[in-house]
Design a protein around this motif. Structure first.
Motif, PDB file in Angstrom:
ATOM      1  N   ILE A   1       0.844  -1.132  -0.175  1.00  0.00           N
ATOM      2  CA  ILE A   1       0.004  -0.086  -0.116  1.00  0.00           C
ATOM      3  C   ILE A   1       0.710   1.185   0.047  1.00  0.00           C
ATOM      4  O   ILE A   1       0.637   2.260  -0.844  1.00  0.00           O
ATOM      5  N   LEU A   2       1.966   1.467   0.975  1.00  0.00           N
ATOM      6  CA  LEU A   2       2.627   2.465   0.920  1.00  0.00           C
ATOM      7  C   LEU A   2       3.403   2.683  -0.444  1.00  0.00           C
ATOM      8  O   LEU A   2       3.731   3.828  -0.810  1.00  0.00           O
ATOM      9  N   ASP A   3       4.068   1.632  -0.908  1.00  0.00           N
ATOM     10  CA  ASP A   3       4.669   1.685  -2.233  1.00  0.00           C
ATOM     11  C   ASP A   3       3.930   2.134  -3.429  1.00  0.00           C
ATOM     12  O   ASP A   3       4.147   3.143  -4.017  1.00  0.00           O
ATOM     13  N   TYR A   4       2.499   1.710  -3.621  1.00  0.00           N
ATOM     14  CA  TYR A   4       1.755   2.139  -4.343  1.00  0.00           C
ATOM     15  C   TYR A   4       1.196   3.735  -4.121  1.00  0.00           C
ATOM     16  O   TYR A   4       1.374   4.355  -4.983  1.00  0.00           O
TER      17      TYR A   4
ATOM     18  N   GLU B   1       3.062  10.629  -6.408  1.00  0.00           N
ATOM     19  CA  GLU B   1       4.054  11.269  -7.422  1.00  0.00           C
ATOM     20  C   GLU B   1       3.508  11.617  -8.782  1.00  0.00           C
ATOM     21  O   GLU B   1       3.728  12.546  -9.343  1.00  0.00           O
ATOM     22  N   GLU B   2       2.459  10.606  -9.251  1.00  0.00           N
ATOM     23  CA  GLU B   2       2.067  10.756 -10.372  1.00  0.00           C
ATOM     24  C   GLU B   2       0.762  11.676 -10.539  1.00  0.00           C
ATOM     25  O   GLU B   2       0.018  11.566 -11.511  1.00  0.00           O
TER      26      GLU B   2
END
Length: 182
Positions: free
Chosen positions: A7-10, A16-17
Motif C-alpha cells: 500500500i505504501l509503495d503504491y 508522485e504521478e
C-alpha cells in the motif's frame, strides 16, 4: 511483501504521478445526501456504480449489516454531522441481500473470538453482554425499516429531511425499495 508495504509503495507512486487529481472535490456532497450502508466488500465499487455516484457526490457511513439499534451511536452521529454541518438533505439506508449479519449467531462469533485468543475474562469485562450489541438480524427488510425508523424519529433530525430505505442485490446492483421517505 506485506500488505502495508504494498500500500505504501503504491501510494508513493500514486501521489508522485498525481493520480488524486481526478478525485478532487470538497467536503460537501454534490448530491446533498448521506448513505448508510453495509461494509460488505461486494458493495465498495458496485453500490456507487449502481447508483450513478462519483467521488464527492455523497457522504458514506458503513457498518456491519447497515444495522442501527442505538439512536446515540457513532453511526447516527455521522448522519447528523452530514446533515447539519455538511449540507446533506436526504438519507438513504441501503442494506443488501445475502448479508453476513442476516442470521448472525452471537454465540458462534464469541467462540470464534476465543479461538483467536480472546480470553473469557476479556469477554466478562465488557460493559454489555455480547448478545446485547454483537447482534445481527433475521429479515433484511425489517432491518432496513428499523434503521429508517430510528433515523427518521431522531429528535435532532430536521422534519424536512427524507429518510429512504433500500436493499441492493450484491450480484447485480438491482435496488429494491423498502421505504420512500418523501
Amino acid at each position: 511483501m506485506m500488505l502495508l508495504d504494498e500500500i505504501l509503495d503504491y501510494n508513493k507512486k500514486f501521489v508522485e504521478e498525481k493520480g488524486y487529481e481526478v478525485y478532487e472535490t470538497d467536503k460537501f456532497p454534490n448530491k446533498r445526501a448521506v448513505i448508510f450502508t453495509c461494509m460488505d466488500t461486494r458493495l465498495v465499487e458496485l453500490l456507487p456504480k449502481a447508483l450513478n455516484l462519483h467521488n464527492g457526490d455523497v457522504k458514506m457511513v458503513k457498518n456491519a449489516g447497515a444495522i442501527l439499534n442505538d439512536p446515540y451511536d457513532s453511526t447516527m452521529k455521522s448522519i447528523l454531522v452530514a446533515i447539519h454541518a455538511l449540507q446533506a438533505d436526504e438519507v438513504f439506508v441501503i442494506a443488501h441481500h445475502g448479508c453476513g449479519m442476516n442470521g448472525f449467531d452471537t454465540d458462534s462469533f464469541v467462540d470464534l473470538m476465543k479461538e483467536k485468543g480472546i480470553e473469557q475474562t476479556a469477554i466478562d469485562s465488557l460493559d454489555k453482554e455480547p448478545k446485547e450489541w454483537l447482534t445481527g438480524f433475521n429479515d433484511v427488510s425489517a432491518n432496513v425499516e428499523q434503521s429508517v425508523r430510528i433515523i427518521d424519529n431522531h429528535p435532532l433530525l430536521p422534519e424536512e429531511v427524507p429518510v429512504h430505505g433500500l436493499i441492493i442485490d450484491p450480484a447485480t446492483g438491482k435496488l429494491d425499495l423498502v421505504k420512500k421517505g418523501y
